[in-house]
Each structure stands twice: as C-alpha cells, then as structure tokens.
Write a protein that holds these residues in place. Structure first.
Motif, mmCIF file in Angstrom:
data_model
loop_
_atom_site.group_PDB
_atom_site.id
_atom_site.type_symbol
_atom_site.label_atom_id
_atom_site.label_comp_id
_atom_site.label_asym_id
_atom_site.label_seq_id
_atom_site.Cartn_x
_atom_site.Cartn_y
_atom_site.Cartn_z
ATOM 1 N N TRP A 1 0.871 -1.187 0.126
ATOM 2 C CA TRP A 1 0.007 -0.019 -0.056
ATOM 3 C C TRP A 1 1.010 1.326 -0.174
ATOM 4 O O TRP A 1 0.514 2.191 -0.777
ATOM 5 N N THR A 2 1.933 1.344 0.709
ATOM 6 C CA THR A 2 2.805 2.280 0.795
ATOM 7 C C THR A 2 4.149 1.734 0.796
ATOM 8 O O THR A 2 4.379 0.572 1.133
ATOM 9 N N SER B 1 -1.985 8.781 2.609
ATOM 10 C CA SER B 1 -1.614 7.309 2.040
ATOM 11 C C SER B 1 -1.519 6.044 2.672
ATOM 12 O O SER B 1 -2.056 4.983 2.270
ATOM 13 N N GLU B 2 -1.659 6.477 4.214
ATOM 14 C CA GLU B 2 -1.583 5.099 4.903
ATOM 15 C C GLU B 2 -3.137 4.854 5.199
ATOM 16 O O GLU B 2 -3.389 3.718 5.940
#
Length: 257
Positions: free
Chosen positions: A15-16, A148-149
C-alpha cells in the motif's frame, strides 16, 4: 514446527513504502473469533521467527488476511515484507486476544479505535454479522500520520459498502472516520483529542461519549492505548477481560517491528 500450520501466500499488496497486506491459505482446522490474533511468521534457518498478528479476515472466510507494517531492520517485518505469491508462512494453531464482543458489557454504540495497522482486528469485526445484531451503531476510527496510509481501510470499507450481504448493514449502522495528523485532510487530529473535544462526535452527527451506551475496542500504538485508557478511566469506564466484561477492551499485541 508441529505447533504451526504451513500456509501458502496467495497474494501480496504493497500500500505504501511502510504498509502491506497479504492473503494466504487457511487450514480447515484453524478456528478463531473475529478480532483475535495468532502468532505468524517465517521459518528462518530452520527455526520459527514469529510475531502476534490480528486476522484481518473474518472467521467465515476461506482465506487468511493480514495487514502489516514494514520496518527496514525489524527482525520479522524486514523479511516478511519480501514475501511473494507461493511462499510459505507459519500460522500458530491457537488464536487468542481480548477484542471480542463477549468481553464487553452490552451497549448500543460500539467504537473501534485504531491507529496504523491496529485497524486489522476491526477489518475482521466489521465483517461479522453478529456485531451488527448487537449494536445500533458501529464507529470505526482509523488514525494515521499521512493520507496514503488510510488506503487499506478506505478500500476495505468501500468494498463492504458494495457487498450484497454487508452493504445494507453498513449503510444503516457503520460510521467510518479516517483521520490524519500530518497532512491536510477532511478529518484532522489525534484520536484522543478528537474525543476529548467532541469533534469526532460532532463530525459524525452523533451524541457525545456516554458510559451507559458506549462500548469501546482499541488497537494501535502503545502510547495511544495508554492515553485512551486514562481518558476513559477518568470518566468511569472499566476495562473488560475474559473473566469480567467491561466498558472497553484493549489489544496489546501490536507489531511495531
């Protein structure tokens, strides 16, 4: 190694640069309650290297899902973040944990408070029809540093809203509140501050904290858990356990490395 199931990795999603999730096969003998965790990890030099991970999948799903942090020099996560489809992970045969609804006194509003990968057990719980039967409303709060998290949680909730079975339940009962501390976003601030100031409840058009009706589950960083525990205890809330249900429960098994 007989204490573990050997499960095959089915998919990995990064995801990141600090967060990833993965799905794996699930032995038909592996039983757990939604919200619980198990020891999972890898075999390194012939020995198990393990950490406690909450199941992000629900107990009615055929596959297992986990949501993890990546730490460059973390004993386990530095290796686990490199897994690929087809690799083998170890899953402990016994699931445990405090984040189960039976550890709470009956109430009307269930608050699920999480930071970072502490969202994982709640990903399991919001896929549990019984939780929707027990509570009039469920408030899922996910605090992160950066927007973004939030991606894993936002996709999770969006998929459930579109689901034939869960969509109607979510539309009636689930309130999702993502918040960040270090970037502009529609919700900003630390969970403790948002509760203390009543901003969380105002944003959701809900009444303030009420010991008579509110029940709380928490999972996240140790500092966040300690702060929230003090906040609730000063207001008379009692911590619950398997021996004696209470107003709130805390999951201390949280992977930081």
């Amino acid at each position: 190694m007989s204490a573990f199931y050997r499960e095959k990795v089915l998919s990995v999603h990064h995801w990141t640069d600090t967060l990833f999730s993965f799905r794996a096969t699930r032995d038909t003998g592996f039983r757990f309650q939604n919200g619980q965790f198990a020891m999972i990890g890898l075999e390194v030099d012939g020995r198990p290297l393990l950490r406690a991970y909450s199941m992000a999948s629900a107990n009615h799903e055929e596959e297992l899902e986990f949501f993890s942090i990546k730490v460059h020099d973390g004993p386990l996560t530095s290796k686990l973040q490199k897994i690929r489809e087809g690799d083998i992970i170890l899953v402990g045969r016994k699931a445990t944990g405090t984040l189960i609804t039976d550890n709470l006194i009956p109430g009307k509003r269930l608050m699920l408070l999480s930071t970072g990968t502490g969202l994982a057990p709640f990903a399991s719980l919001i896929k549990d029809p019984e939780v929707y039967d027990r509570y009039d409303s469920i408030v899922l709060v996910h605090g992160c540093r950066q927007v973004s998290e939030l991606a894993y949680g936002e996709e999770l909730v969006a998929k459930l809203r579109d689901d034939e079975l869960f969509g109607p339940m979510l539309s009636e009962k689930l309130l999702y509140y993502p918040t960040v501390t270090r970037e502009p976003f529609r919700n900003r601030g630390r969970i403790t501050d948002l509760i203390t100031s009543n901003q969380l409840f105002a944003d959701l058009h809900q009444g303030p904290l009420d010991i008579e009706t509110d029940r709380i589950m928490m999972c996240g960083s140790p500092a966040m858990l300690e702060e929230l525990k003090q906040l609730f205890e000063t207001r008379g809330f009692a911590e619950g356990s398997g021996n004696k249900p209470g107003h709130f429960v805390i999951e201390k098994a949280f992977v930081e490395r």
